[in-house]
Design a protein around this motif. Structure first.
Motif, PDB file in Angstrom:
ATOM      1  N   ARG A 116      -5.454  -0.775   2.841  1.00 33.14           N
ATOM      2  CA  ARG A 116      -4.441  -1.801   2.538  1.00 33.14           C
ATOM      3  C   ARG A 116      -4.110  -1.850   1.048  1.00 33.14           C
ATOM      4  O   ARG A 116      -3.023  -2.291   0.664  1.00 33.14           O
TER       5      ARG A 116
ATOM      6  N   SER B 217       0.831  -1.199   0.000  1.00 30.22           N
ATOM      7  CA  SER B 217       0.000   0.000   0.000  1.00 30.22           C
ATOM      8  C   SER B 217       0.866   1.249   0.000  1.00 30.22           C
ATOM      9  O   SER B 217       1.971   1.268   0.548  1.00 30.22           O
TER      10      SER B 217
ATOM     11  N   THR C  12      -0.834   4.284   8.365  1.00 30.35           N
ATOM     12  CA  THR C  12      -1.621   3.432   9.270  1.00 30.35           C
ATOM     13  C   THR C  12      -0.964   2.086   9.533  1.00 30.35           C
ATOM     14  O   THR C  12      -1.456   1.309  10.351  1.00 30.35           O
ATOM     15  N   ARG C  13       0.108   1.803   8.830  1.00 29.52           N
ATOM     16  CA  ARG C  13       0.747   0.489   8.980  1.00 29.52           C
ATOM     17  C   ARG C  13       1.288   0.343  10.407  1.00 29.52           C
ATOM     18  O   ARG C  13       2.094   1.159  10.865  1.00 29.52           O
TER      19      ARG C  13
ATOM     20  N   TYR D 260      -3.226  -2.647   9.095  1.00 29.40           N
ATOM     21  CA  TYR D 260      -3.508  -1.259   8.723  1.00 29.40           C
ATOM     22  C   TYR D 260      -4.547  -0.721   9.693  1.00 29.40           C
ATOM     23  O   TYR D 260      -5.719  -1.093   9.652  1.00 29.40           O
TER      24      TYR D 260
ATOM     25  N   GLU E 272     -10.786  -0.580   5.833  1.00 29.54           N
ATOM     26  CA  GLU E 272      -9.503  -1.276   5.986  1.00 29.54           C
ATOM     27  C   GLU E 272      -9.027  -1.805   4.641  1.00 29.54           C
ATOM     28  O   GLU E 272      -7.832  -1.733   4.316  1.00 29.54           O
TER      29      GLU E 272
ATOM     30  N   ASP F 147      -0.055   3.779   1.662  1.00 25.21           N
ATOM     31  CA  ASP F 147      -0.208   4.102   3.083  1.00 25.21           C
ATOM     32  C   ASP F 147       0.034   5.589   3.353  1.00 25.21           C
ATOM     33  O   ASP F 147       0.838   5.972   4.203  1.00 25.21           O
TER      34      ASP F 147
END
Length: 904
Positions: free
Chosen positions: A51, A3, A9-10, A23, A47, A5
Motif C-alpha cells: 500500500r 501506491s 494488486t489494487r 491491496y 500489505e 502498485d
C-alpha cells in the motif's frame, strides 16, 4: 499516499452495499509466488508495504524479501513500516506533546508556520497513569482519589487540553475513563481501518504503535501493534516510517483447554515463562493451533498484553469467529464487523482451524497442564506454582541474607526465625503483629487482567463466598480495585458482586493504572513504621504485569503477580508464607478452617456470570468517551498555535533538545578520553534507568523541587513530571534499587567521580563531568533496557552527557530510543563483558572509527586506559541497525532529523 502498485494488486471488495479498494495479497502472490504459509502477522507487514510502495522508502525488492522469508524463516532485510495510528498514555504522552510544542517553537523561530508540526497519523492519548491509591477501603475512595488527581495534575491536564485543541488528528480520552489498552480493545480499535483517497474508501489492516509497551494487548483482537519509545512514536506521528528488520516469527501452538480452577492469568504466566526461556527478544510471536477455539478473546488479550514480559515485539492472534463475537459484544457496528470478516477472508488473514503457517521456531503448550500460579518476587517471568510460593519466599529470605540465628541479625532486624511473637513487629495501636512475607498490598489492577471479565467476576465470586464463610481481609492489607474501564463496574454490579468486593476492602479507587506502575500510594502509618522498624521483607500481590524491584512500593521488596481471585485470597490470608493448596485461609465464626477450594468458584459459575456482560454496557460507557467530567471541562485552555511556556512551572518546561536546529548537524567524530558514569550488571531495566515512582526529598530531583519552592507533600511522582526535563534528568539512574558496580555495594543512583575518587549521585557526577567537558559512557551487561517503553531512559541518558552505552545485549525499544536521542548503542563481542575484560569503571575510554562514513552494524575499536598498567583494547559492534537509524543518529536524533528536513 497513493501506491506505485507495481504488482497491480489494487482490487475492489464489496461488503453489503459498500465498495472498498484494497491491496490484494492473493494478487501479489501471482507475481511473488505462494505466500499462503506466511505467518498472518507478516502478511499484515506485506500489505503495508504494498500500500505504501513509493520507489524510495518502499521498493519492489521489499515484497520479495518477505516472500524469501519463507525459505530461510528469517531475514536480514530492512523494511519501512507505516502504522495507521498511534496510541499514548499520559506519562509518555505529556513529554511527546512537550516535544511537539518545542518543535513548533523551533520551526517558528526558523521563520516557518508553527502548524507545520502536526500529527499526520491519528493519535489517541488516554489519561490513565496519574491516579494514585491515596484513599482505599472506603465508599468515597474513588471520589477522593479523583479530586486529588485533578489537584495534583492541573498543569499537565491543561497542557494536554491545549494540545487537543492546537493539534490536528489528536484526541484525548480524559482521566477517570480507563486504561489506554482496555479502551483501545473495547472501543478505539477497528481491526480493519478505512480512509478516503481520491473519493474512494480504502480498507487496510488496523495497525498501530503505542508509547506503552503493553500496546501489544491489541494483538489479541487481530490488530498488529506494539510498543515503541515516545521518541519513535512522535516520528511516526510526523510521517516518518518505522525502520525495522523483517522479524523472526515464533509460532506458539496451543492445544487442549484450561482445567477446572485455572485462570487466564495462570495461562499467561506459564506462556511468559516458556517464551522467556525460549528467547524471543525482537521477534514476533504468533499463536495458532486447535486450543484457540477454547480461548475467549479476553484471554487472548491477556496473553498478548504480556508480550513485553516474555520479551517479544508482539504476541499476535489472527482474526477468527471469536474476534467477530467480541466486536459485537463490545458494541462495534454491524458494518464494521462485516468488513472485518470479508477483508480477513479475502486477504488470507482469517484463522483456519487446521492452519499450519511456516514459523522460525515453534513451541507447544497443552493448556490442560497449566496450574494455578504466581510470578515473582522480582520478575514477571519467574513463575511459581501456588503450592510452591512459601518455599520461593524462603529462598528470597536466603538470598537477602536473613540469618537463621536471631543473634546473628542486626539488633533492629528480624530473622527467619520470626514465628514467635517476640520476633514480630507490633502494629502500633492494634493487637496485630507484622512479619516477613505478610501481604501489605493486595491490588486488583492493571490492563492485563482488568479487561478480562472471567477473572474479574471470579474475584467477585471469591469475595462473595468468603463473606458467606465469615472471612475478612487482614487489617494490615492495603486493598484496592482499579478497573481498566467503567464497563467492569457495570458488569460487577449486574452480577451483584460489587458490594462483596467492597465489604472486603476492594472498593473502587480509580479507573487507570495504579499499583502496577508504582501509583500504589502510601501504606498506612502503622504498617510503614513496622516495616522500617523490623527491616521487614513484606509482599504485595497484584493482578499486574510488572513487579520489578522498587516499582510497586519502595518499602515492599517482594512483589507477586497473580490473578484477581488470588489477589482476594491473599488479602484474606494476609501472608505469602503459606501453601494455599493445603493450608486454610482463615476460620469461620465457629472456628472451622476455610480452605481456598471452599471459596473458589467453578468454571460453570464463572461462565454464568460472564453471560451477564452485555453489549449495551459498552455502548453506554463509550457514548461520550472524549467529554470528561466537570473537573476536566472546567480546565482553562490557552488559544494559540504555540504554547505559552510558564518558566515557573515544575511540570511542563521547554526542553533544550532542539537548540541550534537551524544549523547543520555536527559531523561524527571519535569519542576520546571519556569517563565511565556507571557499570551495570545484567537485566538493568528502564525502571532502573528512567525516573519512576516517588521522588525522595534528599534526591537531586527532590532538592531541585524544594529549591523551586515545592513542598515535599506536593512532589507528586516522577511520572507526573515527565514534561519537565530538569526533574527528569535528575531522576535518571536514580532508582533506589539500582546497583552501580562502581558504588562499592551502595544501592541507589550513586557513582564515583574520576579522578577525584569522590562518591556522589550520578546526576551530580554527570554535571561535574560536563563542567570539565568530559564525555561519558555507560558499561552494562545483558538485556540492558528491559521493560517499559520509557523515552526518558534515553532522554535522561543524553542530557547527562552520555555519548555511548556499551552493553552485552539490548532490549529492543531502549536500543531504538538511544539511537533516537543520538546516543550510540554498542555491543560487546560474544562472550565478552566489562568483567571479563577487567574493566571497573575507573578507566578512560576512547571509541575509534566513528569519523567518516557510518554504516549499520559497524565494528569499532575501543581503548580503555586504566590508572595503572597496560591499555585494554577490544572491539564492539554498533547497534545502529538500519540505514534510517544512521540518518537519525547523524542528525542528532530522530526528531532532530524531522526538524532539519522541515527547516532545510
Amino acid at each position: 499516499m497513493a501506491s506505485h502498485d507495481s504488482l497491480q494488486t489494487r482490487s475492489k471488495l464489496s461488503v453489503g452495499d459498500k465498495e472498498y479498494v484494497y491491496y490484494s495479497l492473493p494478487k501479489a502472490a501471482e507475481s511473488l509466488g505462494d505466500i499462503s504459509k506466511l505467518p498472518v502477522s507478516l502478511k499484515v507487514l506485506l500489505e503495508n508495504l504494498l500500500r505504501h510502495e513509493d520507489g524510495t522508502t518502499v521498493k519492489k525488492d521489499d515484497f520479495q524479501a518477505l516472500t524469501d522469508w519463507l525459505k530461510e524463516r528469517r531475514s536480514t532485510s530492512e523494511i519501512e513500516y507505516r502504522p495507521a495510528r498511534v496510541l499514548m498514555q499520559d506519562f509518555t504522552g505529556v513529554p511527546a506533546v512537550v516535544d511537539l510544542a518545542a518543535m513548533r517553537d523551533a520551526v517558528a523561530k526558523a521563520g516557518l508556520p508553527a502548524n507545520k508540526i502536526n500529527p499526520l497519523s491519528a493519535v489517541d492519548l488516554v489519561i490513565d497513569h496519574s491516579v494514585m491509591v491515596d484513599k482505599f477501603a472506603s465508599p468515597k475512595a474513588f471520589e477522593e482519589n479523583v479530586k486529588i488527581e485533578m489537584e495534583r495534575n492541573k498543569e499537565r491536564y491543561e497542557f494536554l487540553r491545549w494540545g487537543q485543541k492546537a493539534f490536528d488528528n489528536f484526541r484525548v480520552v480524559p482521566p477517570g475513563t480507563g486504561i489506554c489498552h482496555q479502551v483501545n480493545l473495547e472501543y478505539l480499535a477497528k481491526v480493519v481501518w478505512t480512509s478516503e483517497e481520491d473519493g474512494e474508501q480504502v480498507a487496510y489492516p488496523d495497525t498501530l504503535v503505542g508509547t506503552d509497551s503493553h500496546t501489544t494487548m491489541i494483538n489479541g483482537l487481530g490488530v498488529l501493534g506494539w510498543g515503541v519509545g515516545g521518541i519513535e512514536a512522535e516520528a511516526a506521528m510526523l510521517g516518518q516510517p518505522i525502520s525495522m528488520l523483517i522479524p523472526e516469527v515464533v509460532g506458539f501452538r496451543l492445544e487442549g483447554a484450561l482445567p477446572e480452577g485455572v485462570t487466564a492469568t495462570d495461562l499467561v504466566l506459564t506462556v511468559t515463562q516458556m517464551l522467556r526461556k525460549q528467547g524471543v527478544v525482537g521477534k514476533f510471536v504468533e499463536f495458532y493451533g486447535p486450543g484457540l477455539k477454547h480461548l475467549p478473546l479476553a484471554d487472548r488479550a491477556t496473553i498478548a498484553n504480556m508480550a513485553p514480559e516474555y520479551g517479544a515485539t508482539c504476541g499476535f492472534f489472527p482474526v477468527d469467529d471469536e474476534t467477530l463475537t467480541y466486536l459485537k459484544l463490545s458494541g462495534r457496528d454491524e458494518e464494521t464487523i462485516a468488513l472485518v470478516e470479508a477483508y480477513a477472508k479475502a486477504q488470507g488473514m482469517w484463522r483456519e482451524e487446521d492452519a499450519e503457517p511456516v514459523f522460525t521456531d515453534t513451541l507447544t503448550l497443552d493448556m490442560a497442564t497449566v496450574e494455578p500460579s504466581l510470578a515473582g518476587p522480582k520478575r514477571p517471568q519467574d513463575r511459581v506454582s501456588l503450592g510452591g510460593l512459601n518455599d520461593s519466599f524462603e529462598l528470597l529470605l536466603d538470598s537477602i541474607g536473613i540469618a537463621e540465628d536471631p543473634e546473628m541479625g542486626a539488633p533492629e532486624s528480624l530473622t527467619r526465625a520470626d514465628v514467635n511473637d517476640e520476633t514480630r513487629v507490633p502494629l502500633e495501636g492494634t493487637d496485630h503483629m507484622l512479619r516477613h512475607g505478610d501481604v501489605v498490598i493486595a491490588a486488583i489492577t492493571s490492563c492485563t487482567n482488568t479487561s478480562n471479565p472471567s477473572v474479574m467476576l471470579a474475584a467477585g465470586l471469591v469475595a462473595k463466598k468468603a463473606i458467606e464463610k465469615g472471612l475478612q481481609r487482614k487489617p494490615w492489607v492495603k486493598s484496592s480495585l482499579a478497573p481498566g474501564s467503567k464497563v467492569v463496574t457495570d458488569y460487577l454490579a449486574a452480577a451483584e458482586l460489587d458490594h462483596y468486593l467492597d465489604r472486603l476492602g476492594f472498593d473502587l479507587v480509580g479507573y487507570g493504572c495504579t499499583t502496577c506502575i508504582g501509583n500504589s500510594g502510601p501504606l498506612p502509618d502503622d504498617v510503614s513504621t513496622a516495616i522500617d522498624k523490623g527491616d521487614l521483607v513484606v509482599s504485595s500481590v497484584l493482578s499486574g504485569n510488572r513487579n520489578f524491584e522498587g516499582r510497586i512500593h519502595p518499602q515492599v521488596k517482594a512483589n507477586w503477580l497473580a490473578s484477581p481471585p488470588l489477589v482476594v485470597a491473599f488479602a484474606l490470608a494476609g501472608t505469602t508464607r503459606i501453601d494455599l493448596t493445603h493450608e486454610p485461609l482463615g476460620q469461620t465464626a465457629e472456628g472451622d478452617p476455610v480452605y481456598l477450594k471452599d471459596i473458589w468458584p467453578s468454571t460453570e459459575e464463572i461462565k454464568a456470570e460472564v453471560a451477564k456482560v452485555q453489549s449495551e454496557m459498552f455502548k453506554h460507557q463509550y457514548a461520550n468517551v472524549f467529554d470528561g467530567d466537570e473537573h476536566w471541562q472546567a480546565l482553562e485552555i490557552p488559544d494559540s498555535e504555540t504554547y505559552a511556556w510558564d518558566e515557573d512551572s515544575t511540570y511542563v518546561a521547554n526542553p533544550p533538545f532542539f537548540v541550534g536546529i537551524d544549523k547543520p548537524a555536527q559531523e561524527p567524530k571519535d569519542i576520546k578520553g571519556a569517563h565511565v558514569l556507571a557499570v551495570f550488571g545484567d537485566t538493568i531495566t528502564t525502571d532502573h534507568i528512567s525516573p519512576a515512582g516517588a521522588i525522595k526529598p534528599d534526591s537531586p530531583a527532590g532538592k531541585y523541587l524544594q529549591e523551586q519552592g515545592v513542598e515535599v507533600r506536593d512532589f507528586n511522582s516522577y511520572g507526573s513530571r515527565r514534561g519537565n526535563h530538569e526533574v527528569m534528568m535528575r531522576g535518571t539512574f536514580a532508582n533506589i534499587r539500582i546497583k552501580n558496580l562502581m558504588a562499592n555495594g551502595r544501592e541507589g543512583g550513586y557513582t564515583v567521580h574520576i579522578p577525584s575518587g569522590e562518591s556522589m549521585s550520578i546526576y551530580d557526577a554527570a554535571m561535574k563531568y560536563q563542567e570539565e567537558k568530559t564525555p561519558l559512557v555507560v558499561l552494562a551487561g545483558k538485556e540492558y533496557g528491559t521493560g517499559s517503553s520509557r523515552d526518558w531512559a534515553a532522554k535522561g541518558t543524553r542530557l547527562l552527557g552520555v555519548k555511548a552505552v556499551i552493553a552485552e545485549s539490548f532490549e529492543r525499544i531502549h536500543r531504538s530510543n538511544l539511537v533516537g536521542m543520538g546516543v550510540l548503542p554498542l555491543q560487546f563481542e560474544e562472550d565478552m563483558s566489562a568483567q571479563s575484560l577487567g574493566l571497573d569503571g575507573t578507566e578512560q575510554i576512547s571509541i575509534l572509527g566513528l569519523s567518516g562514513d557510518i554504516k549499520p552494524g559497524e565494528v569499532y575499536d575501543v581503548v580503555a586506559k586504566p590508572k595503572e598498567g597496560d591499555e585494554i583494547k577490544f572491539k564492539v559492534k554498533s547497534r545502529i541497525d538500519t540505514a534510517n537509524e544512521v540518518r537519525y543518529f547523524l542528525s542528532g536524533g530522530i526528531l532532530h532529523h524531522v526538524l532539519r528536513q522541515l527547516v532545510a
